[in-house]
Design a protein around this motif. Structure first.
Motif, PDB file in Angstrom:
ATOM      1  N   UNK A  76      -0.951   7.252 -10.478  1.00 24.52           N
ATOM      2  CA  UNK A  76      -0.843   6.175  -9.498  1.00 24.52           C
ATOM      3  C   UNK A  76       0.006   6.615  -8.313  1.00 24.52           C
ATOM      4  N   UNK A  77       1.048   7.369  -8.582  1.00 21.69           N
ATOM      5  CA  UNK A  77       1.915   7.923  -7.537  1.00 21.69           C
ATOM      6  C   UNK A  77       2.023   9.417  -7.798  1.00 21.69           C
ATOM      7  N   UNK A  78       1.192  10.240  -7.160  1.00 15.75           N
ATOM      8  CA  UNK A  78       1.192  11.681  -7.454  1.00 15.75           C
ATOM      9  C   UNK A  78       2.580  12.289  -7.258  1.00 15.75           C
ATOM     10  N   UNK A  79       3.009  13.134  -8.176  1.00 18.89           N
ATOM     11  CA  UNK A  79       4.338  13.733  -8.083  1.00 18.89           C
ATOM     12  C   UNK A  79       4.400  14.864  -7.067  1.00 18.89           C
ATOM     13  N   UNK A  80       5.608  15.300  -6.782  1.00 21.93           N
ATOM     14  CA  UNK A  80       5.815  16.470  -5.934  1.00 21.93           C
ATOM     15  C   UNK A  80       5.401  17.726  -6.694  1.00 21.93           C
TER      16      UNK A  80
END
Length: 305
Positions: A76-80
């Motif tokens: 949902x919120x792609x990581x670094x």
């Protein structure tokens, strides 16, 4: 007869449950995305770069990707993403151990990628070894690696960071020179800028260099490669270059750091910063504690839109 039909139905349901996309236990996330595994841990991966053979990298996936939230088979919120490049005559596995980024990855939630160079070297421009002599397209390899992970939705394209040690640090410089649009920031440890550099946009950078480094001397010197006797430029030249590209003051302000014997100063504006950490008495090694400091710098500097 009814018993046979009942057994058949049970088998059919079991098979149907196995034919869909395999999923991990966490949040119903798929076992792979775009052929890339998503289960927690370190995975050895191959990448076809359109030449003879293939290239390899290790991918460390934290236990909690996107805080465990997945939507339509993607975080949902792609990581670094932190891409860590080993030094000359080293390997991806050695870089994984040297930096300790796996522990930070698990704690902070970013992806860690450790690519393997060509015959243990990187083509960083005027250095080094087989990769330089063979004119290996390491820029293309790393760009394709980044594209694979961001294109699959597994990493945030605005938070891609490349760091390296020694020859790998020089390769991080080259990536920022030739693919600045793919990178938010670089972390350079005991490396030199030894390639032509004409970036079309600024890149944040944190640079560590020991004053007692005899391989890549702090004030410049030594020789760039086995077949190139020209000296390495001083570390300060790269600092001045990246500040000039970003339109930053030549002199930075002192900042605190937890790295022993390091004196750091930084200048920044409009979301871009260049920090320079002089490690008094530091030799040609990865300073203890540098990984955590680099991650904090990376996290504070996503790529400007």
């Amino acid at each position: 007869m009814r018993r046979i039909l009942l057994i058949s139905a049970v088998i059919a349901l079991a098979v149907a449950g196995c034919t869909g996309t395999p999923r991990n236990a966490e949040g119903g996330r798929p076992a792979t995305v775009g052929g890339v595994p998503t289960s927690a841990g370190t995975h050895k991966q191959k990448l076809d770069v359109g030449t003879f053979g293939h290239r390899e990298y290790l991918l460390h996936v934290p236990a909690k990707v996107s805080g465990g939230r997945w939507r339509d088979g993607r975080p949902a919120d792609p990581p670094a993403l932190v891409v860590a490049l080993h030094g000359g005559l080293a390997t991806m596995g050695q870089m994984e151990k040297l930096t300790g980024f796996d522990r930070l990855s698990d704690e902070k939630g970013f992806l860690g990628a450790y690519p393997d160079g060509f015959m243990t070297t990187w083509n960083a421009g005027d250095c080094c070894g087989p990769a330089k002599v063979g004119d290996i397209d390491d820029v293309g390899f790393l760009a394709e690696l980044i594209d694979r992970l961001t294109g699959a939705g597994l990493a945030d394209p605005r938070r891609v960071y490349v760091t390296g040690f020694s020859n790998g640090a020089g390769m991080a410089y080259r990536m920022a020179c030739e693919r600045p649009g793919k990178i938010a920031a670089i972390g350079v440890v005991e490396g030199a800028l030894v390639t032509e550099c004409h970036p079309d946009r600024p890149v944040s950078a944190m640079i560590f260099h020991g004053t007692a480094d005899e391989n890549v001397p702090y004030h410049g010197g030594g020789r760039r490669d086995f077949n190139d006797g020209r000296p390495f430029p001083p570390a300060s030249r790269a600092v001045a270059f990246w500040r000039r590209v970003a339109g930053l003051p030549a002199k930075g302000e002192k900042i605190k750091t937890s790295v022993s014997q390091a004196r750091c100063e930084s200048s920044g504006a409009d979301g871009v910063a260049v920090a320079f950490c002089t490690v008094d008495g530091g030799t040609h090694r990865w300073p203890p504690g540098a990984s955590a400091v680099l991650w904090d710098f990376f996290a504070a500097h996503p790529r400007a839109r």
